[in-house]
Write a protein that holds these residues in place. Structure first.
Motif, PDB file in Angstrom:
ATOM      1  N   ALA A   1       0.827  -1.209   0.000  1.00 21.87           N
ATOM      2  CA  ALA A   1       0.000   0.000   0.000  1.00 21.87           C
ATOM      3  C   ALA A   1       0.860   1.257   0.000  1.00 21.87           C
ATOM      4  O   ALA A   1       0.338   2.364  -0.115  1.00 21.87           O
ATOM      5  N   VAL A   2       2.168   1.088   0.146  1.00 20.02           N
ATOM      6  CA  VAL A   2       3.128   2.183   0.103  1.00 20.02           C
ATOM      7  C   VAL A   2       3.681   2.301  -1.313  1.00 20.02           C
ATOM      8  O   VAL A   2       3.994   1.283  -1.954  1.00 20.02           O
ATOM      9  N   GLN A   3       3.830   3.526  -1.805  1.00 23.82           N
ATOM     10  CA  GLN A   3       4.311   3.747  -3.162  1.00 23.82           C
ATOM     11  C   GLN A   3       5.787   3.339  -3.279  1.00 23.82           C
ATOM     12  O   GLN A   3       6.602   3.697  -2.417  1.00 23.82           O
ATOM     13  N   PRO A   4       6.155   2.606  -4.333  1.00 26.82           N
ATOM     14  CA  PRO A   4       7.550   2.183  -4.492  1.00 26.82           C
ATOM     15  C   PRO A   4       8.540   3.336  -4.491  1.00 26.82           C
ATOM     16  O   PRO A   4       9.639   3.206  -3.942  1.00 26.82           O
ATOM     17  N   ALA A   5       8.174   4.463  -5.089  1.00 28.41           N
ATOM     18  CA  ALA A   5       9.090   5.607  -5.096  1.00 28.41           C
ATOM     19  C   ALA A   5       9.384   6.070  -3.679  1.00 28.41           C
ATOM     20  O   ALA A   5      10.507   6.505  -3.375  1.00 28.41           O
ATOM     21  N   HIS A   6       8.394   5.962  -2.799  1.00 23.11           N
ATOM     22  CA  HIS A   6       8.625   6.379  -1.411  1.00 23.11           C
ATOM     23  C   HIS A   6       9.505   5.372  -0.677  1.00 23.11           C
ATOM     24  O   HIS A   6      10.309   5.762   0.174  1.00 23.11           O
ATOM     25  N   MET A   7       9.372   4.091  -1.000  1.00 19.56           N
ATOM     26  CA  MET A   7      10.251   3.094  -0.396  1.00 19.56           C
ATOM     27  C   MET A   7      11.715   3.467  -0.634  1.00 19.56           C
ATOM     28  O   MET A   7      12.543   3.438   0.287  1.00 19.56           O
ATOM     29  N   VAL A   8      12.029   3.819  -1.873  1.00 16.08           N
ATOM     30  CA  VAL A   8      13.401   4.180  -2.228  1.00 16.08           C
ATOM     31  C   VAL A   8      13.793   5.489  -1.544  1.00 16.08           C
ATOM     32  O   VAL A   8      14.916   5.626  -1.043  1.00 16.08           O
ATOM     33  N   GLU A   9      12.870   6.439  -1.505  1.00 12.56           N
ATOM     34  CA  GLU A   9      13.165   7.709  -0.833  1.00 12.56           C
ATOM     35  C   GLU A   9      13.483   7.484   0.643  1.00 12.56           C
ATOM     36  O   GLU A   9      14.437   8.055   1.180  1.00 12.56           O
ATOM     37  N   PHE A  10      12.688   6.659   1.306  1.00 10.70           N
ATOM     38  CA  PHE A  10      12.905   6.343   2.721  1.00 10.70           C
ATOM     39  C   PHE A  10      14.283   5.701   2.894  1.00 10.70           C
ATOM     40  O   PHE A  10      15.060   6.077   3.790  1.00 10.70           O
ATOM     41  N   PHE A  11      14.603   4.745   2.034  1.00 12.30           N
ATOM     42  CA  PHE A  11      15.901   4.085   2.107  1.00 12.30           C
ATOM     43  C   PHE A  11      17.038   5.087   1.890  1.00 12.30           C
ATOM     44  O   PHE A  11      18.081   5.012   2.558  1.00 12.30           O
ATOM     45  N   THR A  12      16.836   6.026   1.004  1.00 20.03           N
ATOM     46  CA  THR A  12      17.845   7.058   0.754  1.00 20.03           C
ATOM     47  C   THR A  12      18.082   7.901   2.007  1.00 20.03           C
ATOM     48  O   THR A  12      19.225   8.272   2.326  1.00 20.03           O
TER      49      THR A  12
END
Length: 267
Positions: A202-213
């Motif tokens: 339910a979380v946007q993939p682009a945000h997953m990467v942003e969070f990891f960054t």
């Protein structure tokens, strides 16, 4: 099975396992309880002490006169770690529990050795827009129709005051309608972090990467010897969604190597 008096709560806690690994605190999602970790508990408790917690107003923990907020429940968890006689613990949370785990690491960095968040963003608009819309539409009126759901069956079986079901629905609805952005707080986390998501989350993939960054990941090639690899990790589990990720057979395999890795200071 026991209760810990912390933060004005009588917080329900179960301890499982007795392995030599670092203690691990598990925090469930909204409308859930500690027992929702049953599919992964055997693997997690095989090598460590695992503490299942029922958060405020959930499971066997009765509600108190305060709103549901990740920040307040994070203080509960930090106090619980101290109450258990632990200097610190690993903390894993799912969904709402992941919010609480994240806030615990932000507000009480000395209490969290390693952090695992499962299926949650660092800010509200990290969810898909339709998920945010569903949160905005939820009200206390949902309490009655939700009595036909497995969520209510779990609550009715465990809650010390089943009549508080409408209160829990209203409080969770109000909490999930609060805007938040914790991205500027990520720098306060001193623990290595594992972000876990489903490939159909339910979380946007682009945000997953942003969070990891924000955690130092996805910055550069780590090098052939992995000398530039960040301490934090990102795992995306295939064939899973936000709603069934806790039963994914791949979850323990993603979590345990991260938790069992030596601290940088002792590696």
């Amino acid at each position: 099975m026991s209760y810990a008096n912390v933060g004005g709560l009588s917080l329900y806690v179960e301890e499982h396992g007795s392995g030599p690994g670092e203690p691990l605190v598990l925090l469930h999602g909204g409308f859930g309880a500690g027992e929702t970790f049953a599919p992964v508990l055997p693997a997690l408790s095989e090598r460590r002490r695992v503490f299942l917690v029922d958060l405020q107003g959930h499971g066997r923990t009765a509600d108190i006169d305060r709103p549901l907020r990740p920040e307040l429940m994070a203080d509960d968890i930090a106090a619980l770690i101290q109450h258990l006689g632990l200097a610190r613990a690993d903390v894993l949370g799912y969904s709402v529990g992941a919010d609480v785990a994240l806030r615990t690491a932000i507000q009480h960095p000395d209490r969290v050795r390693r952090l695992v968040t499962v299926s949650t963003p660092a800010r509200r608009d990290g969810w898909f827009p339709e998920v945010v819309a569903q949160m905005d539409q939820m009200t206390a009126a949902a309490a009655e129709p939700m009595k036909q759901s497995p969520l209510y069956e779990l609550y009715a079986r465990l809650a010390p005051r089943v009549r508080d079901w409408p209160v829990l629905v209203a409080k969770l609805a109000e909490m999930k309608q609060q805007d938040y952005d914790w991205t500027s707080d990520i720098a306060k986390i001193t623990a290595p972090v594992l972000l876990v998501y489903a490939d159909a989350d339910a979380v946007q993939p682009a945000h997953m990467v942003e969070f990891f960054t924000l955690l130092g990941g996805a910055q550069q090639d780590p090098g052939w010897d992995a000398s530039a690899r960040p301490a934090s990790r990102l795992a995306i589990l295939p064939d899973a969604t936000h709603y069934d990720i806790l039963i994914s057979p791949l979850l323990p395999g993603a979590v345990l190597p991260f938790l069992d890795a030596p601290d940088a200071a002792t590696a």
